[in-house]
Design an enzyme around this catalytic site. Structure first.
Site, mmCIF file in Angstrom:
data_model
loop_
_atom_site.group_PDB
_atom_site.id
_atom_site.type_symbol
_atom_site.label_atom_id
_atom_site.label_comp_id
_atom_site.label_asym_id
_atom_site.label_seq_id
_atom_site.Cartn_x
_atom_site.Cartn_y
_atom_site.Cartn_z
ATOM 1 N N GLY A 15 0.840 -1.278 -0.029
ATOM 2 C CA GLY A 15 -0.503 0.323 0.115
ATOM 3 C C GLY A 15 0.769 0.820 -0.228
ATOM 4 O O GLY A 15 2.250 0.791 -0.117
ATOM 5 N N ASP A 16 0.290 2.535 -0.442
ATOM 6 C CA ASP A 16 0.510 3.630 -0.104
ATOM 7 C C ASP A 16 0.236 4.436 1.018
ATOM 8 O O ASP A 16 1.089 3.973 1.958
ATOM 9 C CB ASP A 16 0.222 4.548 -1.273
ATOM 10 C CG ASP A 16 1.000 5.519 -2.126
ATOM 11 O OD1 ASP A 16 1.370 6.075 -1.499
ATOM 12 O OD2 ASP A 16 1.030 5.408 -3.558
ATOM 13 N N ILE A 17 0.728 5.747 1.469
ATOM 14 C CA ILE A 17 0.651 6.598 2.414
ATOM 15 C C ILE A 17 -0.939 5.763 3.130
ATOM 16 O O ILE A 17 -1.651 6.593 2.830
ATOM 17 C CB ILE A 17 0.625 7.848 2.224
ATOM 18 C CG1 ILE A 17 1.589 8.766 3.448
ATOM 19 C CG2 ILE A 17 -0.317 9.030 1.667
ATOM 20 C CD1 ILE A 17 1.979 9.994 3.484
ATOM 21 N N TYR B 219 -2.378 7.534 7.220
ATOM 22 C CA TYR B 219 -2.943 8.475 8.773
ATOM 23 C C TYR B 219 -3.421 6.844 9.660
ATOM 24 O O TYR B 219 -3.877 6.514 9.787
ATOM 25 C CB TYR B 219 -3.452 9.689 8.719
ATOM 26 C CG TYR B 219 -3.453 10.273 9.482
ATOM 27 C CD1 TYR B 219 -2.728 10.694 11.199
ATOM 28 C CD2 TYR B 219 -5.019 9.705 10.670
ATOM 29 C CE1 TYR B 219 -3.335 11.034 11.917
ATOM 30 C CE2 TYR B 219 -5.551 10.220 11.146
ATOM 31 C CZ TYR B 219 -4.424 10.638 12.405
ATOM 32 O OH TYR B 219 -4.759 11.525 13.750
ATOM 33 N N ALA C 296 -9.119 1.168 6.199
ATOM 34 C CA ALA C 296 -7.370 1.162 5.585
ATOM 35 C C ALA C 296 -7.148 -0.162 5.842
ATOM 36 O O ALA C 296 -7.688 -0.337 7.357
ATOM 37 C CB ALA C 296 -6.418 2.104 5.989
ATOM 38 N N GLY D 145 -3.306 -2.953 4.932
ATOM 39 C CA GLY D 145 -2.346 -3.026 4.758
ATOM 40 C C GLY D 145 -0.998 -4.083 5.409
ATOM 41 O O GLY D 145 -1.030 -3.990 6.275
ATOM 42 N N GLY E 124 -2.034 -5.094 9.182
ATOM 43 C CA GLY E 124 -3.297 -4.480 9.101
ATOM 44 C C GLY E 124 -4.072 -3.707 8.639
ATOM 45 O O GLY E 124 -3.918 -3.527 7.603
ATOM 46 N N CYS F 251 -3.241 6.636 0.553
ATOM 47 C CA CYS F 251 -3.370 5.665 -0.189
ATOM 48 C C CYS F 251 -2.970 6.495 -1.420
ATOM 49 O O CYS F 251 -3.365 5.446 -2.140
ATOM 50 C CB CYS F 251 -4.427 4.765 -0.009
ATOM 51 S SG CYS F 251 -5.435 4.251 1.438
#
Length: 232
Positions: free
Chosen positions: A90-92, A94, A160, A162, A173, A191
């Protein structure tokens, strides 16, 4: 196959400390599997499930683009937030107070050896939990996680997901926004997906606060049913 899972609620805990703890549990399971294969030791592998709430932090996955973080290091400090590049997919993402974060550290060989199925089960756990609050949550094609109003101009992400997996052992998770401060999502492109909003359970229900403990209990109920697992 050992379908028992050791549950721990770590409360509010620093991201890096939790990550190190995950790594230690992950390594213990992998080491057991290696020993079993080399020595035919016949040892059972353990499974873990960590609940945690993190202070404000941004994490970037292996395939992530740093430019999706929209603030400088100085601005992060101003917001009392930290940043880590991590070894999940995955990406970013929070994490912060008001999120229920769950880290299943499982030997999937105790359940099933299918990462795609594992991710879909995590999503299904969230979808079933939100249904108990009267929300119709769903998957968005090609985008891991859980969303509301998919396919409309009002699509918004509420959870989210990941994970990392090696030798069929999982870590990292999901992060479900329950009473999250949504302002922190404005400091990144969630993301890496532009033009998609983010929401939180309390906002969707129009209440100030939802019981985090109640949400955790519902999540565990659905996880147990989906994975046919038992919690210690």
């Amino acid at each position: 196959m050992n379908k028992c899972i050791e549950l721990q609620d770590l409360g509010l805990k620093d991201y890096k400390q939790t990550w190190d703890y995950q790594e230690a549990l992950f390594k213990t399971i992998v080491d057991t599997k290696i020993k079993n294969r080399r020595e035919d030791a016949g040892l059972k592998t353990k499974n873990h499930f960590l609940f945690v709430e993190h202070p404000h932090v941004y994490t970037l996955g292996k395939s992530g683009d740093f430019s999706n973080l929209l603030v400088t290091e100085a601005q992060l400090k101003e917001k009392k937030a930290t940043f880590y590049k991590v070894n999940r997919g995955g990406d970013i993402t929070y994490h912060g107070p008001g999120q229920v974060v769950g880290y299943p550290i499982l030997d999937l060989e105790n359940f099933f050896t299918d990462i795609h199925k594992y991710l879909r089960f995590l999503e299904e756990m969230i979808i079933l939990t939100l249904a108990e609050y009267g929300l119709k949550a769903e998957r968005s094609k090609g985008e891991t996680g859980v969303w509301l109003d998919v396919g409309t101009p009002f699509a918004r992400k509420i959870c989210a997901i990941g994970v990392r997996a090696s030798r069929w052992v999982t870590m990292h998770g999901f992060a479900l926004n329950v009473n999250a401060n949504l302002e922190y999502f404005d400091l990144m492109i969630p993301c890496g997906i532009r033009g998609k909003a983010v929401t939180s359970l309390n906002v969707e229900l129009g209440v100030k606060e939802v019981s985090m403990q109640e949400v955790k209990e519902k999540l565990l109920k659905h996880f147990t049913n989906l994975f046919k697992a038992d919690f210690n």
